[in-house]
Structures are given as C-alpha cells and as structure tokens.
Write an enzyme that holds these catalytic residues in place. Structure first.
Site, PDB file in Angstrom:
ATOM      1  N   GLY A 392       0.825  -1.202   0.000  1.00 19.66           N
ATOM      2  CA  GLY A 392       0.000   0.000   0.000  1.00 19.66           C
ATOM      3  C   GLY A 392       0.854   1.245   0.000  1.00 19.66           C
ATOM      4  N   GLY A 394       0.726   5.536   1.386  1.00 22.81           N
ATOM      5  CA  GLY A 394       0.050   6.591   2.125  1.00 22.81           C
ATOM      6  C   GLY A 394       0.775   7.905   1.993  1.00 22.81           C
ATOM      7  CG  PHE A 396       3.497  10.367   6.807  1.00 26.61           C
ATOM      8  CD1 PHE A 396       4.238  11.478   7.135  1.00 26.61           C
ATOM      9  CD2 PHE A 396       2.165  10.337   7.134  1.00 26.61           C
ATOM     10  CE1 PHE A 396       3.659  12.540   7.785  1.00 26.61           C
ATOM     11  CE2 PHE A 396       1.570  11.394   7.794  1.00 26.61           C
ATOM     12  CZ  PHE A 396       2.328  12.502   8.120  1.00 26.61           C
ATOM     13  CB  THR A 398       5.707   3.072  -0.665  1.00 27.91           C
ATOM     14  OG1 THR A 398       5.480   4.292  -1.390  1.00 27.91           O
ATOM     15  CG2 THR A 398       5.079   1.929  -1.428  1.00 27.91           C
ATOM     16  CB  VAL A 399       3.426  -0.382   3.415  1.00 31.88           C
ATOM     17  CG1 VAL A 399       3.658  -1.604   4.309  1.00 31.88           C
ATOM     18  CG2 VAL A 399       3.148   0.852   4.263  1.00 31.88           C
ATOM     19  CE  LYS A 413       5.162   4.330   8.031  1.00 37.48           C
ATOM     20  NZ  LYS A 413       4.049   5.036   8.702  1.00 37.48           N
ATOM     21  CG  ASP A 509      -4.703   9.655  10.722  1.00 36.73           C
ATOM     22  OD1 ASP A 509      -5.861  10.031  10.445  1.00 36.73           O
ATOM     23  OD2 ASP A 509      -3.882   9.317   9.861  1.00 36.73           O
TER      24      ASP A 509
END
Length: 705
Positions: A392, A394, A396, A398-399, A413, A509
């Site tokens: 995935g 996001g 901040f 990439t994982v 991450k 969050d």
C-alpha cells in the site's frame, strides 16, 4: 573565397525549390476542402472538421460530430452542443445539453470550470489545455476571460447570512441534486471566505451570458438564462503559433482583431531570433571568421593587417562585434558565475540534508530504552527483495512486504524523503519503540542510513479494518460478534496510549485504515506519523495546525470556542470509527433516500431514542444488543464539547458492561452555532480557524477534481 559563395548560393536555391514544391502541394490539398455544415452550423472550416471530412481537411484536434442534425463537441470528457463559430475573434460558443431556455428547472449535466484549462494541474483527460483555452490571450489576465462560473451548492441548513448565495427553490426541486434540503447558486468564483459550514459544491457550470457580472447578486432565472446562452472558449493559441511562431510572445486585440508579436528573449541575448541565427547572418559570421584569420595570418607575415577585398560586407564587422561577440562574453561570464552559485547552493543543501539525517541517527542511539533493531539499508533491500511486493501507499511513505532472516513476514514502510524532514520518522520510532501492548502494532526495527529511512513492523495478514466493514463487491465479511471484539480491542489499545505509558500518546489519526488485523483478527492500532507525546499531567495540548483525516477529526481542531485540544480528540475519532463499525457503512451517506438519513449518527440516534429496532439482516438478538451498545457508546464519544465525552478507560468499561447500565447521551450537535439562538449568534461564534479553512478548501478542490 568565391567558390564558397557559389556553394552557398546553390544550397540556398535548392532549399527554396523544396519549400515552393511543398507549399504548392499543401495549397492544392487545402483547395480540395470545402466548408462543412451540420444543422444550424454551416461554416465548418479550418481548423474545424467533421468526422466524415477528408483526413487532410482541418485539424484532427478540432474535430466535431454531427449527431441528430446537431453539431457536437466533446470537451474535457463532456458533450456540448455548438451554438456558433466566430472565425474573426477565434471563439466557439458551446451549450450544455442539459440546459433548456425558459425552463429554469433544467440543470447542466457537465462539471466544468477554468481550472480545467490550467496547464499546471493537467493530470488526466478531465483537463483540456490545448487546443482550447478560457482566455483570448496566451498571457491573459482576468479581463481576457471568456466565461464566468455559476456554482451550485447543497446545504444541510438554510443560509441566511451570505448575500452571495441565491435560493433556487422557485425553480429546482430539493431532490434534484443528491437529495439535500437547500440548493443555492452563486455567480462568480467560490473563495474561502464565502464557504459556509454544512454546504458542499456539487456543480460548476460556465457561462458567457450578457449582463452577468462576477460575484454579483442576481435572481436565479437571470443566472439560468445566462447559462442557456452558452459559453465561449478560444482556439486563438493555434493562430498565435502560426502567426508569431513557437518562440515569440503573442497577444490578440479583440477590438482590432489583430495579432501583436514580440520577442522576449531577443532583448536578453540581443539575438532577435531567440538564439536561432538566420541563414544570412550565418553567412556573415562565417565570412568574418575567415577574414579575421586571414588578417591575423597577414600580420604575422609582415603584411598589412587587412585588405578591403578580404572581407565580405565589412560594415557588418562592427555590428557583429558589438551585437554578438561582446554580449556573448558577458553572457558566458554570467553563466559561469551562476553555475558556481548554484553549485554552492546544492553543496550547502546536501550538507544540511545529510546532517539532519545524522541527527536522526544520533537521537536513536541515545534512546537506550528503545527495543527495535537497527538495520542497514542493504539489509532492508534484501528483506523486500527489490521492493517488488507492494502492500500500500500513504501520505508518509510506501509499505512493502518482506521477510526476516529467520523467516517471519514483516511489513516495511519506506518514508518519503520530502515528508516531514525526518520529524515524522522520529515521532513514529520514539512513540512505538517504547510501546508493548496486544492491541498496538509492534515495531520490530528501523533503518536510518543517510537519507534512507524505513520502519519494520509485524506483518498483519488480514490487512486493515476498512475492507471488512465497508461493503464492496467481492469484499470479505466478518460477523458482528467479531466486530464487537475488534472494537473492544481498539478501545483498549487507545486507552493504553492515553493512560498506560510514561508519556501520554495522542494518535490524532484513528480511522479504519489505521486499524490492522492479525491472523486471529486481533486489532492493532497503527500509523503513528501524526502522534504527539505529552506529559501525563497535561490536560490541554498546544496545536499549531489541525491534523488528522476529514470525517474523523474532532470539532475542537476547527472551532476555538468549544474547548481545548486534548486526548478527547482521539475519543471523538474512535466514536466515529465505532459508529461505522456498528453500521458497516460510512457515517456520511450522500445517496440517502431521506435527508434525515444523510448523516448517520443523527438518524440512528432518533431510532435508538424512540426504541425502534435497528434493522440488520442475518443478525441474532445477542448481536443486536452488541450493535446497540456500540451505537450508544459511539454517541457518547462524538459529543461536540470535549468535556462531555468519556475517557477511553470509561469507554472500555462501557463496552464490556451490560447495556442496561448505559444511558442515552444528548443528541449529537454538528456545529457550535446550533447551540446558540438565532438572535444571539455572532461572527466570532461562527468563525473557523485558518487551519480548518485550509482543510475545508482542500476538501472542496478534491471534490471538484
């Protein structure tokens, strides 16, 4: 050197013959093209063409269609009817097919604004920069705009304090746009200060109608008539390139219908061809170089410095030296100095950049109580096997999926270098590195090597919670008993962050995407990029900017008059998450059949308060009690004022206790001004902070795009 001149003359003659032959062939092709017609448009000619016209006629970028005897243009993924074509000022007038003259209940079907014509936001086929533009000049200002906007807004409440919002209820049914109760229209551009809480932009349509002035309050039927007139776009950019060339500045005077060409770069380099030498000037430079070398050779042999006949057009020598040689020397010196200056800036930036990541390494080495393992970037690359298995992405980083040497799977991450300048990395390592709890994701290790930063977590094979609670085609399904157990686990994890550590950890969050599930569906709170650490005794924290995700953010992050920011912000976010888990749907449903069901917490409150059964298919009586308990707890958590919300420890106690012991909370309030009478409202009560305005504007731009 007469033979040099003869060769150049022959080459020049051959080039002229080629140009004349190509021109004559193109003229013959153009003569074979005749103006086309479709319906009321009878003068379709270059650059326009109909689909059935010969391929050499017109420009393929300006192709029109003839559908049911109506001339049609597809612009920015939308279909428009052509009203007229003006070949004098290079404009084409278009009309949205959904609009009908003298029928003010008709609405446009296409969403179009000037933002669709901006080069710097051209990301997909919904933008159309070339061949059409919204102005009459390449470098136009507001006076050159060809159309204005009519903005349609859906509001959950009646707007009485904004004179720019025009009520459309006399023409438009309240269910015409997604079922909202109040529909308003506004002429002009919607800016941040015009944005009303509870209102959303649902449609933007252009108009070039006469008498419509920007940001002017007009009756709605006047706005509709202006829309029914249509709007204009221009293809003047094509004519500019043909008239003035690619490298010249071009402006069009609509009054005189004439073009003006100017050479911007000619004044900088003193070359009126923007760095391209004409053939005549090239001959002169070659002849001058030959003459100079001959003159130097004569001086060395004791002969006169030059002879007049050695030069071709000697009057050009002074011109060349003054116009080319000296400016070239000055430009070369300037470029050399600029190169050194840019190199120095790059060196300083790299030194500062590397020192910043050096600070990260020193900081992590000083934290002796951190248990994560430090990995080198080489080891990280081996774990992820070339970054092939992406899980995935996001805001901040990439994982990726990887494997430790011992075999277990991990999630790695990779943080983006431009995000947070390393502070988000330190925050996440320092926060999770000291946490050991069943319901908080475990940080195994980290990498801080130069500008490469990575975090190594336990791998969660069941992914994030959102794919289980939001119904999608082919999505996995879990029982309400499992959902209830997950909600209790998440509550325990957040309660531990607030009260179980040496420092109070505020997550900021909490949302379904940040709740991960292991192989046994045990929930883990994850993604601490926005987290903040505070002393336990601090009840109020200082915030310089709002943080979180729209839809889960606590209202005190927007409004200054309801209370300070504290750990109760996470309680609010958990309440919104809990409501979505109980209902298996988003809290905001823009497709609801009734306006009362638009915001789910308000609708479900009425159902529970009136002791109506919550209709959920394939659910037992025990599970119904679980769902009702989750809803009541969620309603307590999303109270407007932070002081009215329970702590997360109390939330865990409420979830684990009997439903008979729970009391119904007050009905949730969406906005602070709902608690004040109409006659006591003030501007300060309805003023949003600058951070919330920015967030609301970003959300608005996202909806438009």
């Amino acid at each position: 050197m007469w033979w040099v001149r003869v060769i150049w003359a022959l080459l020049l003659s051959f080039w002229v013959l080629l140009q004349q032959s190509s021109c004559s062939s193109s003229i013959e092709e153009e003569d074979s093209c005749r103006a086309s017609s479709c319906g009321k448009i009878s003068n379709i000619s270059y650059p326009f063409r109909l689909k059935n016209d010969p391929k050499h006629c017109g420009d393929s970028r300006y192709e029109l269609s003839c559908e049911n005897d109506v001339t049609t243009l597809y612009l920015c993924s939308g279909k428009y009817h052509v009203q007229s074509i003006n070949y004098h000022n290079f404009t084409i007038t278009l009309l949205d097919p959904g609009l009908e003259l003298n029928n003010c209940s008709s609405l446009p079907v296409n969403f179009l604004s000037r933002f669709n014509f901006f080069d710097d936001v051209n990301q997909d086929n919904t933008y159309c920069t070339d061949p059409y533009q919204a102005t009459l000049n390449n470098h136009g200002n507001d006076d050159d705009l060809l159309f204005e906007h009519i903005v349609y807004l859906n509001c959950s409440h009646q707007v009485t304090n904004n004179h720019k919002y025009v009520d459309t209820s006399s023409c438009i049914n309240s269910h015409s746009i997604n079922g909202h109760s109040y529909i308003y229209a506004m002429a002009g551009d919607l800016i941040a200060k015009d944005f009303q809480v509870g209102c959303q932009v649902k449609l933007v349509a252009p108009t070039s109608g006469f008498g419509l002035q920007r940001n002017q309050l007009l009756p709605y039927h006047v706005m509709h008539n202006a829309l029914a007139y249509g709007f204009m776009v221009s293809w003047v950019n094509l004519v500019c390139k043909t008239t003035c060339g690619q490298s010249n500045r071009c402006s069009f005077n609509a009054t005189t219908e004439k073009f003006h060409c100017s050479d911007d770069c000619g004044y900088i380099y003193m070359l009126h061809t923007c760095g391209k030498l004409s053939r005549q000037m090239l001959f002169v430079i070659i002849e001058t170089i030959v003459a100079v070398w001959k003159g130097l050779f004569g001086i060395l042999n004791g002969q006169p410095r030059y002879r007049y006949e050695d030069f071709y057009c000697p009057e050009y020598i002074g011109f060349i030296i003054g116009q080319y040689v000296l400016p070239s020397i000055l430009v070369a010196r300037f470029m050399f100095v600029m190169t050194l200056f840019i190199g120095l800036l790059i060196y300083k930036w790299r030194k500062r950049h590397l020192s910043m990541f050096g600070y990260i390494e020193v900081y992590l080495q000083q934290q002796n109580n951190l248990t994560p393992i430090g990995y080198s970037y080489k080891e990280i690359k081996k774990m992820v096997r070339g970054f092939k298995d992406k899980l995935g992405e996001g805001g901040f980083g990439t994982v990726f999926k990887g494997n430790l040497r011992s075999g277990p799977c991990v999630a790695i991450k990779m943080l983006r270098e431009s995000k947070g300048n390393g502070h988000d990395f330190i925050s996440e390592v320092a926060t999770i590195g000291r946490i050991h709890h069943l319901n908080v994701v475990q940080l195994i290790g980290f990498c801080a090597e130069g500008s490469k930063c990575a975090l190594v977590y336990d791998f969660m094979p069941n992914g994030s919670l959102d794919k289980y609670i939001f119904s999608k085609e082919g999505s996995a399904s879990i029982s309400y008993s499992q959902i209830f157990d997950i909600s209790v686990g998440v509550a325990r994890g957040i309660a531990y962050l607030h009260h179980g550590c040496e420092m109070k950890i505020l997550h900021f969050d909490i949302k379904p995407h940040n709740i991960l599930l292991d192989e046994n569906f045990i929930p883990k709170v994850s993604d601490f990029g926005l987290a903040k650490l505070y002393p336990v005794e601090n009840s109020i924290v200082t915030m310089t900017a709002a943080r979180g995700t729209i839809g889960y953010m606590a209202p005190e992050l927007f409004y200054k008059n309801i209370g300070g920011v504290s750990y109760k912000a996470d309680v609010y976010s958990f309440g919104m998450l809990l409501m979505e888990m109980a209902s298996k749907r988003k809290n905001l449903n823009v497709h609801a059949e009734h306006s009362s069901q638009l915001y789910f917490p308000l609708w479900i409150y009425d159902q529970v308060e009136n002791e109506h059964d919550i209709e959920i298919e394939d659910i037992s009586e025990d599970e119904k009690k679980m769902v009702k308990k989750m809803i009541i707890v969620a309603l307590w958590c999303i109270q407007l004022k932070p002081d009215d919300r329970p702590s997360m420890s109390k939330v865990v106690e409420m979830l684990e206790g009997d439903i008979e012991t729970l009391n119904m909370p007050p009905k949730p309030i969406l906005y602070p001004n709902e608690t004040i009478g109409n006659d006591q409202r003030s501007n300060s009560d309805q003023t949003m902070s600058s951070d919330s305005v920015e967030i609301a504007t970003d959300s608005l731009i996202e909806n438009i795009s």
